[in-house]
Design a protein around this motif. Structure first.
Motif, mmCIF file in Angstrom:
data_model
loop_
_atom_site.group_PDB
_atom_site.id
_atom_site.type_symbol
_atom_site.label_atom_id
_atom_site.label_comp_id
_atom_site.label_asym_id
_atom_site.label_seq_id
_atom_site.Cartn_x
_atom_site.Cartn_y
_atom_site.Cartn_z
ATOM 1 N N THR A 299 0.865 -0.853 0.229
ATOM 2 C CA THR A 299 0.030 0.056 0.267
ATOM 3 C C THR A 299 1.006 1.253 -0.297
ATOM 4 O O THR A 299 0.699 2.077 -0.375
ATOM 5 N N GLU A 300 1.961 1.189 1.278
ATOM 6 C CA GLU A 300 2.786 2.084 0.450
ATOM 7 C C GLU A 300 3.333 2.543 -0.431
ATOM 8 O O GLU A 300 3.738 3.812 -0.887
ATOM 9 N N LEU B 259 2.019 1.370 -3.427
ATOM 10 C CA LEU B 259 0.661 2.283 -4.104
ATOM 11 C C LEU B 259 1.126 3.586 -4.225
ATOM 12 O O LEU B 259 0.885 4.436 -5.151
ATOM 13 N N CYS C 294 0.393 -2.470 -8.882
ATOM 14 C CA CYS C 294 0.448 -1.660 -7.531
ATOM 15 C C CYS C 294 -1.177 -2.474 -6.770
ATOM 16 O O CYS C 294 -0.632 -3.229 -5.795
ATOM 17 N N HIS C 295 -1.585 -2.341 -7.704
ATOM 18 C CA HIS C 295 -3.291 -2.909 -6.251
ATOM 19 C C HIS C 295 -2.862 -4.241 -6.900
ATOM 20 O O HIS C 295 -3.655 -4.692 -5.673
ATOM 21 N N ASN D 258 -1.027 -5.529 -3.745
ATOM 22 C CA ASN D 258 -1.524 -5.560 -2.444
ATOM 23 C C ASN D 258 -2.866 -6.377 -2.380
ATOM 24 O O ASN D 258 -3.306 -6.751 -0.941
ATOM 25 N N GLN D 259 -3.321 -6.693 -3.557
ATOM 26 C CA GLN D 259 -4.205 -7.078 -3.129
ATOM 27 C C GLN D 259 -3.902 -8.658 -3.285
ATOM 28 O O GLN D 259 -5.210 -9.023 -2.548
ATOM 29 N N ASN E 141 -2.729 -8.672 0.821
ATOM 30 C CA ASN E 141 -4.194 -8.851 1.534
ATOM 31 C C ASN E 141 -5.169 -10.196 1.238
ATOM 32 O O ASN E 141 -5.802 -10.778 2.700
#
Length: 156
Positions: A55-56, A58, A132-133, A136-137, A140
């Motif tokens: 997230t950072e 991103l 990036c997303h 992240n996904q 998570n």
């Protein structure tokens, strides 16, 4: 008479020893289960931490901070590889594949930013942000799967 009492005491001692052995076996199994739950929890926490780092990354790309994004990407790549190898026994084959893909994506993001900078065009930046997303996904999702597994074990 003393011989009879000695024999009875021996039999009682045998039963006490068997009871202690059974209790020790149950305690050993409980300790193994607890250790595994703690390790699984550590793995989930580490994946959650990696999700925060993604997230950072991103946010750094969104904010056009190329130098910090390269550094974060390099750190994230190293941490992903380390986590994948350390926690692989707790991760399903699909999760291993997802983490390997995340490593490749983060390496690609970091390499692109290091060599070309953050794209100036909206399409280029959108493509980079999509990667990036995705990372992240993935991180998570893996963290959530592990936490769900821990919780389902606790319910049993």
């Amino acid at each position: 008479m003393l011989s009879l009492l000695a024999n009875i005491a021996t039999i009682i001692g045998l039963f006490a020893s068997l009871a202690a052995w059974c209790s020790a076996s149950k305690a050993k199994k409980a300790a193994i289960d607890a250790r595994k739950a703690v390790r699984l929890g550590d793995a989930a926490e580490k994946l959650n931490s990696l999700g925060v780092r993604a997230t950072e990354l991103l946010a750094l790309v969104e904010g056009d901070d190329a130098a910090a994004a390269v550094l974060r990407g390099r750190d994230l790549t190293s941490d992903l590889v380390r986590a994948r190898l350390r926690w692989e026994r707790f991760i399903s084959p699909e999760s291993k594949t997802a983490l390997a893909e995340a490593v490749a994506q983060v390496q690609g993001i970091s390499l692109q930013i290091a060599t070309k900078g953050i794209p100036d065009t909206p399409q280029g930046k959108q493509r980079l942000l999509t990667f990036c997303h995705s990372v992240n996904q993935s991180l998570n999702a893996e963290s959530a799967k592990m936490l769900a597994e821990i919780e389902s074990r606790e319910e049993l």
